[in-house]
Design a protein around this motif. Structure first.
Motif, mmCIF file in Angstrom:
data_model
loop_
_atom_site.group_PDB
_atom_site.id
_atom_site.type_symbol
_atom_site.label_atom_id
_atom_site.label_comp_id
_atom_site.label_asym_id
_atom_site.label_seq_id
_atom_site.Cartn_x
_atom_site.Cartn_y
_atom_site.Cartn_z
ATOM 1 N N ARG A 64 41.094 -32.842 -19.954
ATOM 2 C CA ARG A 64 41.981 -32.464 -21.054
ATOM 3 C C ARG A 64 41.337 -33.008 -22.325
ATOM 4 O O ARG A 64 41.002 -34.194 -22.401
ATOM 5 C CB ARG A 64 43.354 -33.109 -20.841
ATOM 6 C CG ARG A 64 44.336 -32.938 -21.987
ATOM 7 C CD ARG A 64 45.085 -31.628 -21.891
ATOM 8 N NE ARG A 64 45.965 -31.449 -23.062
ATOM 9 C CZ ARG A 64 46.504 -30.282 -23.412
ATOM 10 N NH1 ARG A 64 46.270 -29.202 -22.675
ATOM 11 N NH2 ARG A 64 47.283 -30.187 -24.465
ATOM 12 N N THR A 65 41.104 -32.129 -23.305
ATOM 13 C CA THR A 65 40.418 -32.569 -24.520
ATOM 14 C C THR A 65 41.384 -32.708 -25.692
ATOM 15 O O THR A 65 42.430 -32.060 -25.729
ATOM 16 C CB THR A 65 39.287 -31.587 -24.912
ATOM 17 O OG1 THR A 65 39.842 -30.280 -25.067
ATOM 18 C CG2 THR A 65 38.207 -31.548 -23.846
ATOM 19 N N THR A 66 41.007 -33.549 -26.672
ATOM 20 C CA THR A 66 41.891 -33.807 -27.820
ATOM 21 C C THR A 66 42.011 -32.602 -28.734
ATOM 22 O O THR A 66 43.039 -32.406 -29.369
ATOM 23 C CB THR A 66 41.364 -35.002 -28.633
ATOM 24 O OG1 THR A 66 39.951 -34.829 -28.846
ATOM 25 C CG2 THR A 66 41.601 -36.308 -27.911
ATOM 26 N N VAL A 67 40.933 -31.827 -28.847
ATOM 27 C CA VAL A 67 40.996 -30.592 -29.635
ATOM 28 C C VAL A 67 40.539 -29.436 -28.750
ATOM 29 O O VAL A 67 39.819 -29.655 -27.774
ATOM 30 C CB VAL A 67 40.113 -30.663 -30.908
ATOM 31 C CG1 VAL A 67 40.566 -31.780 -31.834
ATOM 32 C CG2 VAL A 67 38.640 -30.833 -30.545
ATOM 33 N N PRO A 68 40.951 -28.211 -29.079
ATOM 34 C CA PRO A 68 40.522 -27.083 -28.239
ATOM 35 C C PRO A 68 39.014 -26.863 -28.337
ATOM 36 O O PRO A 68 38.437 -26.944 -29.418
ATOM 37 C CB PRO A 68 41.272 -25.883 -28.830
ATOM 38 C CG PRO A 68 42.188 -26.400 -29.862
ATOM 39 C CD PRO A 68 41.810 -27.789 -30.190
ATOM 40 N N LEU A 69 38.374 -26.611 -27.196
ATOM 41 C CA LEU A 69 36.969 -26.217 -27.195
ATOM 42 C C LEU A 69 36.935 -24.691 -27.111
ATOM 43 O O LEU A 69 37.824 -24.074 -26.530
ATOM 44 C CB LEU A 69 36.233 -26.841 -26.015
ATOM 45 C CG LEU A 69 36.253 -28.370 -25.921
ATOM 46 C CD1 LEU A 69 35.364 -28.837 -24.770
ATOM 47 C CD2 LEU A 69 35.819 -29.020 -27.223
ATOM 48 N N LEU A 70 35.888 -24.101 -27.705
ATOM 49 C CA LEU A 70 35.775 -22.647 -27.727
ATOM 50 C C LEU A 70 34.819 -22.256 -26.606
ATOM 51 O O LEU A 70 33.617 -22.153 -26.790
ATOM 52 C CB LEU A 70 35.294 -22.214 -29.104
ATOM 53 C CG LEU A 70 36.205 -22.792 -30.206
ATOM 54 C CD1 LEU A 70 35.530 -22.821 -31.552
ATOM 55 C CD2 LEU A 70 37.527 -22.039 -30.260
ATOM 56 N N CYS A 71 35.416 -22.044 -25.441
ATOM 57 C CA CYS A 71 34.642 -22.015 -24.195
ATOM 58 C C CYS A 71 34.345 -20.631 -23.664
ATOM 59 O O CYS A 71 35.162 -19.717 -23.777
ATOM 60 C CB CYS A 71 35.439 -22.700 -23.084
ATOM 61 S SG CYS A 71 35.707 -24.417 -23.386
ATOM 62 N N ASP A 72 33.218 -20.521 -23.005
ATOM 63 C CA ASP A 72 32.915 -19.400 -22.126
ATOM 64 C C ASP A 72 32.538 -20.000 -20.789
ATOM 65 O O ASP A 72 32.118 -21.156 -20.714
ATOM 66 C CB ASP A 72 31.706 -18.610 -22.652
ATOM 67 C CG ASP A 72 32.054 -17.772 -23.868
ATOM 68 O OD1 ASP A 72 32.981 -16.946 -23.761
ATOM 69 O OD2 ASP A 72 31.398 -17.947 -24.914
ATOM 70 N N PRO A 73 32.670 -19.206 -19.718
ATOM 71 C CA PRO A 73 32.146 -19.707 -18.447
ATOM 72 C C PRO A 73 30.629 -19.887 -18.559
ATOM 73 O O PRO A 73 29.950 -19.080 -19.201
ATOM 74 C CB PRO A 73 32.477 -18.588 -17.459
ATOM 75 C CG PRO A 73 33.443 -17.699 -18.139
ATOM 76 C CD PRO A 73 33.271 -17.874 -19.603
ATOM 77 N N TYR A 74 30.107 -20.937 -17.928
ATOM 78 C CA TYR A 74 28.670 -21.207 -17.955
ATOM 79 C C TYR A 74 27.887 -20.027 -17.395
ATOM 80 O O TYR A 74 26.779 -19.733 -17.841
ATOM 81 C CB TYR A 74 28.383 -22.489 -17.160
ATOM 82 C CG TYR A 74 26.943 -22.929 -17.190
ATOM 83 C CD1 TYR A 74 26.422 -23.552 -18.329
ATOM 84 C CD2 TYR A 74 26.103 -22.730 -16.102
ATOM 85 C CE1 TYR A 74 25.097 -23.972 -18.364
ATOM 86 C CE2 TYR A 74 24.778 -23.151 -16.133
ATOM 87 C CZ TYR A 74 24.276 -23.767 -17.261
ATOM 88 O OH TYR A 74 22.967 -24.175 -17.294
ATOM 89 N N SER A 75 28.480 -19.332 -16.429
ATOM 90 C CA SER A 75 27.791 -18.189 -15.827
ATOM 91 C C SER A 75 27.578 -17.069 -16.841
ATOM 92 O O SER A 75 26.699 -16.235 -16.686
ATOM 93 C CB SER A 75 28.600 -17.654 -14.644
ATOM 94 O OG SER A 75 29.900 -17.299 -15.073
#
Lengths: 304, 433
Positions: B394-405
């Motif tokens: 759980r992170t303090t701010v949102p991360l702008l993520c994509d799957p590594y794949s």
């Protein structure tokens, strides 16, 4: 509009440039007080060019630091000044002579100027409070450097501990330091000597004239051609000769040898290096010849 | 051994190689990895006389009756003392068509951590096996790691073929065994090459000893394997790294967002969204130093200008309106743990993802992956040094993520110990997190 790539492929030099610019921007964004170590040699000129590109049209957002050995070639100092003036960056000169006079370092008469640079540099970093210092080191130069990270952590004594290096993954650089520590940053780690020359050629940028073939009075010492100067006078049995030479690296006059060459343009230098049989340091650096781990030992003490 | 100027090097004269291939080497200690790297460097004339002399004299002083090419790659005093490779080293050689960066990773202890480091940036993984031994636990483990790290191309070099009399059946057996194993992994491209690193067979030059082998030599494959298509040119991802504001007379109103393109193709006029704010705008221009360019794609480092004066700062991401990464504070990822003190639930760490830094709390360690058997051990509730597991953060701010794949840049992160500042973990974000 330029740079249309129909196939979405970047040339190798463009990829290296993009990676280096990314590193410059990362450091400028995350460190409080970065500085660029700038000697006026070919690698630091390439670094200056990359920094210029990284922040354009803004000025380079950090000063440059030159460690003046007192034995630098005039042509190199002149080129250094041209670059600094053209880009309008602040230059700090940390002088070995000045450091000796102030008692910061001790000249025992036996230690080379190159080694005396270490204490001078570390003192300047400490006095100015720099938290990151960019260097033009390349991993292809030397086997100890081949092991070094792009972000190279230095403790409060400026020391490098090769066994305690942080893993470096993807392009995610970890710039965390404690007060008093600093990071050495090597944006052109992945460049080779040939890459540097191809880039100088492509960019058409100014480098010191002593990299190109010219006539010079030289003497042979320890298998190297040393240029006759106030720092190098013939000893008994040594004869002064006039030869067509150029420099592959530039350091202080007492330690840096030149090579016989007819190469007068960057293209001719590239052709020459492409078939060279000896590394640039092996050919021309007296200070790397003390022992097999000379570079590693100096780096542990804080050398760049 | 005397270094000959190879035809490869002669052709190099005067030309910069066209493109770049990064590869990571793997293999057990005695599989001949150093010899192979030495051979590649030697035959591409990347070893110089002074380096070779130094290696020869050290070999002699150590009492060896051969030149130990491993001394070329073991750069540290402590490595030479112990005769082992401790850390990743980077090596370089070039042919007229390509420059190569080798991440030379140790086959020894600390393998996972160093393999992950070396493979994180690799386009290709080169796994060596000893033809006499066949596949070992180590070769399987390295293949698993390369697959986990999404290294798109894999070469299995079956080495020491001279010691099995160039027996085609030996090669075929190893080939078949590995292919069967690889079906369980994600290896989109596999090449199996019979070689003798010591004698140079099928390394640079085609061997007369393998008339039954019709594939490429190792060098030919390294030179021709197509890596440009491995980049994501569809999904625009531009993490903002640095805001360029000259505030000079000449560029009074200039405001540019500098960064390295992580995915997709950006063009002036494109409608974009800035995350996490969600503000939309259009690309007014893309600058590459003093030139305005008509498109930017990975891995270009450029500066993007927007038409509207929206608030954009470091850590934000520019994407296309209907194709944006999902901001999330709950991260599900595979973690490679890199330090002796184990990773435990409730632990707090610093996290760096693209240009965004935050803090992360370990909510759960779901399982530990056995990289030898691919078994998921759900009883283990911590990860030790060199272990890999599935972890919820759980992170303090949102991360702008994509799957590594999908994207190795927006799908990866590092974990940092806040007290020591040391990088302690590498993370790869899972699908659908």
């Amino acid at each position: 509009m330029t740079h249309t790539h129909a196939d979405y492929q970047l040339s190798q030099l463009d990829q290296l440039e993009a990676e280096s610019i990314h590193i410059f921007r990362e450091v400028a964004a995350e460190f409080e007080k970065p500085v660029l170590m700038f000697s006026g040699g070919k690698d630091s000129i390439v670094m200056m060019r990359l920094a210029e590109k990284a922040f354009f049209p803004a000025k380079i957002p950090f000063p440059v630091l030159q460690v003046d050995t007192g034995l630098d070639f005039d042509e190199v100092l002149a080129t250094r000044d041209n670059w600094v003036n053209r880009l309008g960056v602040r230059m700090i000169v940390a002088s070995v002579d000045d450091a000796i006079a102030r008692g910061v370092i001790v000249d025992d008469g036996k230690t080379s100027r190159n080694r005396l640079q270490i204490g001078t540099l570390l003192n300047a970093i400490e006095e100015e409070g720099f938290t990151a210092a960019f260097g033009g080191g390349r991993r292809d130069e030397e086997k100890a450097r081949a092991k070094e990270r792009v972000y190279s952590h230095r403790d409060e004594f400026g020391q490098w501990d090769p066994k305690m290096q942080r893993p470096e993954l993807w392009s995610l650089y970890n710039g965390r330091i404690h007060p008093g520590e600093h990071m050495r940053i090597f944006p052109i780690s992945n460049w080779t000597e040939l890459d540097v020359w191809h880039y100088i050629d492509r960019e058409g940028i100014e480098i010191p004239s002593i990299y190109f073939a010219h006539e010079r009075q030289v003497i042979k010492r320890d298998g190297m051609w040393l240029s006759l100067s106030d720092a190098v006078q013939p000893k008994e049995g040594e004869t002064v000769e006039t030869k067509m030479v150029r420099f592959r690296t530039v350091g202080d006059k007492s330690q840096t040898g030149c090579v016989e060459s007819e190469a007068k343009t960057t293209q001719e230098i590239i052709d020459e290096i492409a078939i060279a049989r000896v590394t640039e340091r092996g050919a021309t650096r007296g200070d790397d010849r003390f022992s097999e781990a000379a570079m590693e030992d100096r780096k542990k003490e804080g050398y760049f | 051994m005397s270094p000959e100027i190879s035809p490869v090097a002669e052709k190099h004269q005067g030309r910069a190689p066209m493109d770049l291939l990064r590869f990571a080497t793997a293999g057990s200690v005695d599989d001949g990895k150093s010899t192979l790297i030495g051979r590649l460097l030697l035959d591409s004339k990347s070893i110089f006389e002074d380096q070779l002399e130094s290696v020869e004299s050290t070999s002699k002083s150590k009492g060896y009756d051969y030149t130990d090419l491993a001394l070329l790659t073991d750069g540290l005093r402590s490595e030479r003392e112990q005769g082992i490779t401790i850390d990743v080293a980077y090596r370089y050689f070039a042919t007229p068509s390509r420059k190569f960066i080798i991440a030379d990773t140790p086959g020894h202890i600390q393998y996972t951590r160093n393999m992950v480091t070396g493979a994180s940036t690799a386009d290709l993984g080169l796994v060596l096996v000893d033809a006499r031994q066949g596949l070992t636990e180590q070769s399987r483990r390295h293949a698993v790691l390369l697959s986990l790290l999404r290294v798109p191309h894999l070469v299995l070099a079956v080495n020491k073929m001279d010691l099995v009399d160039w027996d085609e059946a030996v090669y075929e057996r190893i080939h078949a065994e590995f292919t069967a194993f690889a079906t369980k992994l994600n290896i989109p491209d596999l090449e199996v090459i019979p070689i003798s690193a010591l004698n140079g067979d099928n390394v640079v030059n085609r061997s007369e000893n393998t008339p039954w082998y019709h594939g490429p030599t190792l060098m030919h494959h390294l030179e021709h394997v197509h890596v440009a298509s491995d980049r994501d040119l569809v999904d625009v991802r531009f993490p903002v790294q640095y805001v360029v504001r000259p505030k000079s007379d000449a560029h009074h109103d200039y405001r540019g967002y500098a960064g390295q393109v992580a995915g997709g193709i950006l063009k002036p006029g494109d409608e974009v969204v800035v995350l996490p704010s969600g503000m939309t705008s259009k690309i007014a221009g893309i600058d590459l130093f003093d030139k305005e360019i008509d498109q930017a794609f990975p891995p270009m480092s450029v500066t993007v200008r927007l038409e509207d004066d929206v608030d954009v700062s470091r850590g934000d991401m520019i994407a296309r309106i209907n194709n944006a990464p999902k901001p999330s504070q709950d991260i599900d990822a595979m973690i490679c743990w890199m330090t002796t003190e184990p990773l435990k639930p409730r632990q707090k760490l610093a996290i760096k993802h693209t240009t965004r830094s935050a803090r992360a709390l370990v909510k759960d360690i779901q399982y530990r992956l056995d990289v030898n058997t691919l078994h998921r051990d759900q009883d283990t509730k911590e990860l030790g040094l060199n272990e890999i597991g599935r972890v919820q953060l759980r992170t303090t701010v949102p991360l702008l993520c994509d799957p590594y794949s999908k994207n190795r840049t927006t799908g990866s992160f590092i974990l940092i110990d806040e007290a020591t500042g040391v990088t302690v973990g590498a993370g790869m974000i899972n699908q659908g997190s």
